[in-house]
Structure formats: C-alpha cells, structure tokens
Design a protein around this motif. Structure first.
Motif, PDB file in Angstrom:
ATOM      1  N   ILE A 195     -26.499 -30.757  25.818  1.00 19.85           N
ATOM      2  CA  ILE A 195     -26.701 -32.056  25.174  1.00 19.85           C
ATOM      3  C   ILE A 195     -27.592 -31.932  23.943  1.00 19.85           C
ATOM      4  N   GLU A 196     -28.587 -31.074  23.989  1.00 16.35           N
ATOM      5  CA  GLU A 196     -29.482 -30.918  22.833  1.00 16.35           C
ATOM      6  C   GLU A 196     -28.724 -30.390  21.629  1.00 16.35           C
ATOM      7  N   SER A 197     -27.822 -29.461  21.849  1.00 16.94           N
ATOM      8  CA  SER A 197     -27.007 -28.913  20.764  1.00 16.94           C
ATOM      9  C   SER A 197     -26.095 -29.988  20.170  1.00 16.94           C
ATOM     10  N   VAL A 198     -25.479 -30.776  21.020  1.00 18.79           N
ATOM     11  CA  VAL A 198     -24.596 -31.850  20.552  1.00 18.79           C
ATOM     12  C   VAL A 198     -25.407 -32.892  19.795  1.00 18.79           C
ATOM     13  N   LYS A 199     -26.569 -33.244  20.329  1.00 22.18           N
ATOM     14  CA  LYS A 199     -27.428 -34.234  19.675  1.00 22.18           C
ATOM     15  C   LYS A 199     -27.892 -33.726  18.309  1.00 22.18           C
ATOM     16  N   ASP A 200     -28.249 -32.440  18.223  1.00 14.35           N
ATOM     17  CA  ASP A 200     -28.671 -31.861  16.941  1.00 14.35           C
ATOM     18  C   ASP A 200     -27.555 -31.952  15.905  1.00 14.35           C
ATOM     19  N   LYS A 201     -26.339 -31.656  16.300  1.00 12.92           N
ATOM     20  CA  LYS A 201     -25.196 -31.741  15.375  1.00 12.92           C
ATOM     21  C   LYS A 201     -24.983 -33.189  14.930  1.00 12.92           C
ATOM     22  N   PHE A 202     -25.092 -34.107  15.875  1.00  8.64           N
ATOM     23  CA  PHE A 202     -24.912 -35.525  15.595  1.00  8.64           C
ATOM     24  C   PHE A 202     -25.941 -36.024  14.583  1.00  8.64           C
ATOM     25  N   VAL A 203     -27.208 -35.733  14.841  1.00  2.49           N
ATOM     26  CA  VAL A 203     -28.285 -36.218  13.968  1.00  2.49           C
ATOM     27  C   VAL A 203     -28.252 -35.499  12.621  1.00  2.49           C
ATOM     28  N   ALA A 204     -27.952 -34.204  12.612  1.00  2.00           N
ATOM     29  CA  ALA A 204     -27.845 -33.463  11.355  1.00  2.00           C
ATOM     30  C   ALA A 204     -26.785 -34.095  10.458  1.00  2.00           C
ATOM     31  N   ASP A 205     -25.676 -34.510  11.047  1.00  2.00           N
ATOM     32  CA  ASP A 205     -24.616 -35.150  10.278  1.00  2.00           C
ATOM     33  C   ASP A 205     -25.121 -36.450   9.641  1.00  2.00           C
ATOM     34  N   ILE A 206     -25.904 -37.196  10.375  1.00  2.00           N
ATOM     35  CA  ILE A 206     -26.475 -38.444   9.849  1.00  2.00           C
ATOM     36  C   ILE A 206     -27.456 -38.143   8.717  1.00  2.00           C
ATOM     37  N   LEU A 207     -28.301 -37.128   8.907  1.00  2.00           N
ATOM     38  CA  LEU A 207     -29.275 -36.771   7.870  1.00  2.00           C
ATOM     39  C   LEU A 207     -28.573 -36.372   6.572  1.00  2.00           C
ATOM     40  N   VAL A 208     -27.544 -35.547   6.684  1.00  2.00           N
ATOM     41  CA  VAL A 208     -26.803 -35.112   5.499  1.00  2.00           C
ATOM     42  C   VAL A 208     -26.127 -36.304   4.828  1.00  2.00           C
ATOM     43  N   SER A 209     -25.569 -37.171   5.628  1.00  2.00           N
ATOM     44  CA  SER A 209     -24.906 -38.356   5.100  1.00  2.00           C
ATOM     45  C   SER A 209     -25.896 -39.228   4.318  1.00  2.00           C
ATOM     46  N   GLU A 210     -27.067 -39.419   4.859  1.00  2.00           N
ATOM     47  CA  GLU A 210     -28.101 -40.220   4.178  1.00  2.00           C
ATOM     48  C   GLU A 210     -28.589 -39.523   2.906  1.00  2.00           C
ATOM     49  N   ALA A 211     -28.793 -38.212   2.961  1.00  2.00           N
ATOM     50  CA  ALA A 211     -29.236 -37.462   1.781  1.00  2.00           C
ATOM     51  C   ALA A 211     -28.193 -37.567   0.668  1.00  2.00           C
ATOM     52  N   ASN A 212     -26.917 -37.467   1.033  1.00  2.00           N
ATOM     53  CA  ASN A 212     -25.857 -37.596   0.034  1.00  2.00           C
ATOM     54  C   ASN A 212     -25.787 -39.008  -0.531  1.00  2.00           C
ATOM     55  N   LYS A 213     -25.986 -39.992   0.318  1.00  2.00           N
ATOM     56  CA  LYS A 213     -25.940 -41.393  -0.109  1.00  2.00           C
ATOM     57  C   LYS A 213     -26.986 -41.662  -1.197  1.00  2.00           C
ATOM     58  N   TYR A 214     -28.162 -41.063  -1.041  1.00  2.00           N
ATOM     59  CA  TYR A 214     -29.239 -41.270  -2.002  1.00  2.00           C
ATOM     60  C   TYR A 214     -29.308 -40.174  -3.064  1.00  2.00           C
ATOM     61  N   GLU A 215     -28.284 -39.318  -3.091  1.00  2.00           N
ATOM     62  CA  GLU A 215     -28.163 -38.243  -4.080  1.00  2.00           C
ATOM     63  C   GLU A 215     -29.397 -37.345  -4.119  1.00  2.00           C
ATOM     64  N   CYS A 216     -29.884 -36.970  -2.939  1.00  2.00           N
ATOM     65  CA  CYS A 216     -31.033 -36.082  -2.825  1.00  2.00           C
ATOM     66  C   CYS A 216     -30.604 -34.631  -3.027  1.00  2.00           C
TER      67      CYS A 216
END
Length: 108
Positions: free
Chosen positions: A59-80
C-alpha cells in the motif's frame, strides 16, 4: 516512469482484465477506469488499499505513486521547474524531523 493512470492500465493488463471487470473489482465504473487511465480523472484515494490488494503491491508503494502523480500534476499546472521536487523533499524531511522532536517531548 509512468503516470498513475498508465500504472493502473499496466496493472490491469497484467491481470488480463478489461476495464469493466477491473472496475468491478474496485467498485469503480468502467467509464471512470477509462478516464483515470487516460489522465482525465484522478483515482479515488479511498480505493487505494483495495487496489493494492488487487494488484498484490504494498500500500505504501501504491500511495507513493498516487501522491507523486498529484505532485507532478500540480507542479506542471503552476509551471514550476523540476527544482520544486528537491525543495519539497527538503521540506518533507524538515517536517518529519520537527514532528519527531515534538513527539519526543516529555511533559511532566
């Protein structure tokens, strides 16, 4: 590396399940599975444990992938720049250290 949706699709295909059957196992309708796999919808956080069990992954591995995807999505949204992830890692280490120190305070 893949997006969470691509990861989900790969795991579904490993199980030789169509989107409908895969969704049935997770209590998610087929159209939502399609949207998640194509990056048009986020996977429901509350279903991560069920997903981890279905694909036989920690579950920790799946959760890490899930949250990493959100972080990348947010970083791209704000053009970081990619530097944002190094900064975030430093902040995460600081917050964990701070929380550990506070947990160790002994009130007498």
């Amino acid at each position: 590396m893949t997006t969470f949706g691509e990861f989900l699709k790969k795991e579904r295909e490993k199980k030789s399940l169509n989107q409908s059957d895969f969704g049935h196992e997770l209590d998610i309708i087929m159209t939502d599975i399609s949207k998640i796999e194509n990056g048009h919808k986020k996977f429901p956080f509350g279903k991560l444990e069920k997903l981890a069990a279905l694909i036989d992954e920690d579950i920790e591995s799946v959760k890490d992938k899930f949250v990493a995807d959100i972080l990348v999505s947010e970083a791209n949204k704000y053009e970081c720049s990619v530097n944002v992830f190094s900064i975030a890692e430093g902040i995460a280490k600081y917050m964990r250290s701070k929380n550990e120190k506070q947990a160790n305070i002994n009130f007498k």
